[in-house]
Design an enzyme around this catalytic site. Sequence first.
Site, PDB file in Angstrom:
ATOM      1  N   GLU A   1      -7.518   2.339   2.422  1.00  0.00           N
ATOM      2  CA  GLU A   1      -7.063   2.023   1.059  1.00  0.00           C
ATOM      3  C   GLU A   1      -7.883   0.857   0.491  1.00  0.00           C
ATOM      4  O   GLU A   1      -8.198  -0.084   1.204  1.00  0.00           O
ATOM      5  CB  GLU A   1      -5.578   1.644   1.118  1.00  0.00           C
ATOM      6  CG  GLU A   1      -4.967   1.290  -0.210  1.00  0.00           C
ATOM      7  CD  GLU A   1      -5.201   2.369  -1.246  1.00  0.00           C
ATOM      8  OE1 GLU A   1      -4.795   3.522  -1.031  1.00  0.00           O
ATOM      9  OE2 GLU A   1      -5.810   2.065  -2.303  1.00  0.00           O
TER      10      GLU A   1
ATOM     11  N   THR B   1      -5.397  -0.326   7.485  1.00  0.00           N
ATOM     12  CA  THR B   1      -6.744  -0.752   7.879  1.00  0.00           C
ATOM     13  C   THR B   1      -6.766  -0.933   9.393  1.00  0.00           C
ATOM     14  O   THR B   1      -6.062  -1.793   9.923  1.00  0.00           O
ATOM     15  CB  THR B   1      -7.099  -2.082   7.180  1.00  0.00           C
ATOM     16  OG1 THR B   1      -6.980  -1.880   5.775  1.00  0.00           O
ATOM     17  CG2 THR B   1      -8.497  -2.549   7.535  1.00  0.00           C
TER      18      THR B   1
ATOM     19  N   PHE C   1     -16.901 -11.092  -8.176  1.00  0.00           N
ATOM     20  CA  PHE C   1     -16.840 -11.854  -6.923  1.00  0.00           C
ATOM     21  C   PHE C   1     -17.867 -12.975  -6.883  1.00  0.00           C
ATOM     22  O   PHE C   1     -18.354 -13.358  -5.837  1.00  0.00           O
ATOM     23  CB  PHE C   1     -16.994 -10.938  -5.690  1.00  0.00           C
ATOM     24  CG  PHE C   1     -15.703 -10.240  -5.368  1.00  0.00           C
ATOM     25  CD1 PHE C   1     -15.264  -9.188  -6.141  1.00  0.00           C
ATOM     26  CD2 PHE C   1     -14.907 -10.677  -4.328  1.00  0.00           C
ATOM     27  CE1 PHE C   1     -14.058  -8.571  -5.886  1.00  0.00           C
ATOM     28  CE2 PHE C   1     -13.704 -10.060  -4.067  1.00  0.00           C
ATOM     29  CZ  PHE C   1     -13.281  -9.007  -4.832  1.00  0.00           C
TER      30      PHE C   1
ATOM     31  N   CYS D   1      -5.604  -9.386   3.240  1.00  0.00           N
ATOM     32  CA  CYS D   1      -6.692  -8.520   3.729  1.00  0.00           C
ATOM     33  C   CYS D   1      -7.946  -9.257   4.191  1.00  0.00           C
ATOM     34  O   CYS D   1      -8.307  -9.171   5.367  1.00  0.00           O
ATOM     35  CB  CYS D   1      -7.051  -7.506   2.653  1.00  0.00           C
ATOM     36  SG  CYS D   1      -5.760  -6.269   2.444  1.00  0.00           S
TER      37      CYS D   1
ATOM     38  N   VAL E   1       0.816  -1.213   0.000  1.00  0.00           N
ATOM     39  CA  VAL E   1       0.000   0.000   0.000  1.00  0.00           C
ATOM     40  C   VAL E   1       0.851   1.266   0.000  1.00  0.00           C
ATOM     41  O   VAL E   1       0.680   2.150  -0.838  1.00  0.00           O
ATOM     42  CB  VAL E   1      -0.965  -0.004   1.215  1.00  0.00           C
ATOM     43  CG1 VAL E   1      -1.589   1.360   1.427  1.00  0.00           C
ATOM     44  CG2 VAL E   1      -2.055  -1.044   0.994  1.00  0.00           C
TER      45      VAL E   1
HETATM   46  N1  LIG Z   1      -1.964  -5.297   0.664  1.00  0.00           N
HETATM   47  C1  LIG Z   1      -3.143  -4.893   0.256  1.00  0.00           C
HETATM   48  O1  LIG Z   1      -3.649  -5.307  -0.784  1.00  0.00           O
HETATM   49  C2  LIG Z   1      -3.924  -3.885   1.055  1.00  0.00           C
HETATM   50  C3  LIG Z   1      -5.052  -3.269   0.481  1.00  0.00           C
HETATM   51  C4  LIG Z   1      -5.770  -2.328   1.223  1.00  0.00           C
HETATM   52  C5  LIG Z   1      -5.374  -2.041   2.538  1.00  0.00           C
HETATM   53  N2  LIG Z   1      -4.290  -2.674   3.069  1.00  0.00           N
HETATM   54  C6  LIG Z   1      -3.888  -2.322   4.433  1.00  0.00           C
HETATM   55  O2  LIG Z   1      -2.765  -1.441   4.350  1.00  0.00           O
HETATM   56  C7  LIG Z   1      -1.853  -1.688   5.427  1.00  0.00           C
HETATM   57  C8  LIG Z   1      -0.483  -2.025   4.887  1.00  0.00           C
HETATM   58  O3  LIG Z   1      -0.580  -3.263   4.197  1.00  0.00           O
HETATM   59  P1  LIG Z   1       0.578  -3.793   3.244  1.00  0.00           P
HETATM   60  O4  LIG Z   1       0.085  -5.043   2.615  1.00  0.00           O
HETATM   61  O5  LIG Z   1       1.071  -2.688   2.402  1.00  0.00           O
HETATM   62  O6  LIG Z   1       1.691  -4.166   4.356  1.00  0.00           O
HETATM   63  P2  LIG Z   1       3.164  -4.713   4.122  1.00  0.00           P
HETATM   64  O7  LIG Z   1       3.381  -5.714   5.183  1.00  0.00           O
HETATM   65  O8  LIG Z   1       3.362  -5.072   2.700  1.00  0.00           O
HETATM   66  O9  LIG Z   1       4.075  -3.419   4.397  1.00  0.00           O
HETATM   67  C9  LIG Z   1       4.218  -2.797   5.629  1.00  0.00           C
HETATM   68  C10 LIG Z   1       5.542  -2.039   5.621  1.00  0.00           C
HETATM   69  O10 LIG Z   1       5.620  -1.229   6.791  1.00  0.00           O
HETATM   70  C11 LIG Z   1       6.948  -1.238   7.247  1.00  0.00           C
HETATM   71  N3  LIG Z   1       6.982  -0.780   8.653  1.00  0.00           N
HETATM   72  C12 LIG Z   1       6.681  -1.464   9.787  1.00  0.00           C
HETATM   73  N4  LIG Z   1       6.796  -0.664  10.852  1.00  0.00           N
HETATM   74  C13 LIG Z   1       7.160   0.559  10.397  1.00  0.00           C
HETATM   75  C14 LIG Z   1       7.409   1.809  11.016  1.00  0.00           C
HETATM   76  N5  LIG Z   1       7.322   1.979  12.339  1.00  0.00           N
HETATM   77  N6  LIG Z   1       7.732   2.846  10.230  1.00  0.00           N
HETATM   78  C15 LIG Z   1       7.839   2.711   8.904  1.00  0.00           C
HETATM   79  N7  LIG Z   1       7.628   1.544   8.255  1.00  0.00           N
HETATM   80  C16 LIG Z   1       7.288   0.486   9.001  1.00  0.00           C
HETATM   81  C17 LIG Z   1       7.410  -2.660   7.022  1.00  0.00           C
HETATM   82  O11 LIG Z   1       8.827  -2.755   7.018  1.00  0.00           O
HETATM   83  C18 LIG Z   1       6.779  -2.932   5.652  1.00  0.00           C
HETATM   84  O12 LIG Z   1       7.655  -2.573   4.596  1.00  0.00           O
HETATM   85  C19 LIG Z   1      -2.505  -2.786   6.262  1.00  0.00           C
HETATM   86  O13 LIG Z   1      -3.251  -2.210   7.290  1.00  0.00           O
HETATM   87  C20 LIG Z   1      -3.424  -3.474   5.285  1.00  0.00           C
HETATM   88  O14 LIG Z   1      -4.510  -4.095   5.909  1.00  0.00           O
HETATM   89  C21 LIG Z   1      -3.549  -3.566   2.370  1.00  0.00           C
END
Ligand SMILES: NC(=O)c1ccc[n+]([C@@H]2O[C@H](COP(=O)([O-])OP(=O)(O)OC[C@H]3O[C@@H](n4cnc5c(N)ncnc54)[C@H](O)[C@@H]3O)[C@@H](O)[C@H]2O)c1
Length: 434
Positions: free
Chosen positions: A151, A121, A249, A260, A11
């Site tokens: 997101e 989220t 879906f 997610c 994200v």
């Molecule tokens: N992946 C998806 O498709 C998606 C879609 C919509 C919403 N979301 C939501 O978005 C959020 C992020 O998901 P994601 O899949 O991108 O996660 P991810 O695990 O791919 O990435 C998270 C990143 O945050 C970094 N991180 C951790 N602690 C940190 C800190 N203190 N400061 C800076 N960086 C830090 C990690 O090193 C990692 O690179 C979640 O809440 C998820 O539910 C994800």
Amino acid sequence: MKITIAGTGYVGLVTGVCLADVGHTITCFDIDERKIQELNGGKSPIYEPGLEDLITKNLEAKRLHFTSEPEQAYADADCIFIAVGTPENEDGSANLSYVEQAAIMISEYIHKDTVIVVKSTVPVGTNERIARIIKERVDPSINIEVASNPEFLREGSAIHDTFNGDRIVIGTESQETAQLLRSIYEPLNIPIVTTDIRSAEMIKYASNAFLATKISFINEIANLCEKTGANIEEVAEGMGYDKRIGNQFLRAGIGYGGSCFPKDTKALNYLAKQYDFDFRILESVINVNKYQKDKLFLKAKELFQDFTGKKVTVLGLAFKPNTDDIREAPSIDIIESLLKENAQITVFDPIAMGNVEELFHDKINYANSALEAIQEADMVFIVTEWREIKELTLAQYKESMAQPVIFDGRNCYPLHEAKELGIQYYSIGRKPVE
Ligand SMILES: NC(=O)c1ccc[n+]([C@@H]2O[C@H](COP(=O)([O-])OP(=O)(O)OC[C@H]3O[C@@H](n4cnc5c(N)ncnc54)[C@H](O)[C@@H]3O)[C@@H](O)[C@H]2O)c1
């Protein structure tokens, strides 16, 4: 305006890169130095179609910066998006420790009025908690506004989704903050829904829970089709023409996975319980999915009983095509069940193999292509419908396998072809070919 994104995962990275591409100056911060090094070299740590090209383009245009130095990221930022992970705790609740750590770190470096936007989220009430964490730590003369901006991008089409989203949700109690966020998103030309903070937080969970419900619903119809002799593909097509239902879906399969739906449905259910609310539909959605993920393995177990020494191929490891994400992927459950049964497992995925290798090491074999993976196999599980996998013809299975038995969790092939070739073929919501 200086914008910082905390967390360069699926994200944060995609949001940062896309906002840079529409002209903003973006700093992406992550505590993972290896990721930042890779990104500064123009290499994406995640697979997402088109992402690397956009990273290179915007690095060259000097609109996009990557850093693991918090001071560089936060000190001068006008607006900070938090996009760190919120994985599942053992009890199903959302693990907010990363979001909280990010908030604490931010509070150590900001020294002027700043808008903090929570993109991760998070359960209803979390934005208020984040605001408290930061306000308690910064000089009281500094004005901190917190906004929820959940997101909705999908992995595998994240860039397309960011540029062509259905809506952008902004939850804030402040007109000024709403206006600031509108101006950031204006170049994307996507409808913006402005709500209070708690409603914005709920919109994200409600949307994912609704989509998960649609998947579990069609999977249950598929299970009933198997019992009654109806065909789920035809049933879904006939339902999907109804505009009130829609055709998305409605693809029956082996359950939802990914980073997610599984965790968000559980977190919402957990939240409901905290409020003494018995969310009966959601509880069923979660249980149906659990069963659905085991379904193909259980079918194979019923047929083969003993897997010792059997050569079993698993095709497709990512939770869906066009991503390398294997979080909660049905393939992982299937591999684990097969390992317990002493099967000899060979797997193939065009992109996600490295991530699976980190989990299973030399306990399983890794093939270079789908065709190589099925050679001399006693049975094949089709788990993810990658193009590279669907391109295999049933004739190739027949020629290559020791005995042609296919468990297809994605309904990739017509039943009549399997029948004509004498292949034992078990799919979802359709008659078995035996
Ligand atoms: N992946 C998806 O498709 C998606 C879609 C919509 C919403 N979301 C939501 O978005 C959020 C992020 O998901 P994601 O899949 O991108 O996660 P991810 O695990 O791919 O990435 C998270 C990143 O945050 C970094 N991180 C951790 N602690 C940190 C800190 N203190 N400061 C800076 N960086 C830090 C990690 O090193 C990692 O690179 C979640 O809440 C998820 O539910 C994800």
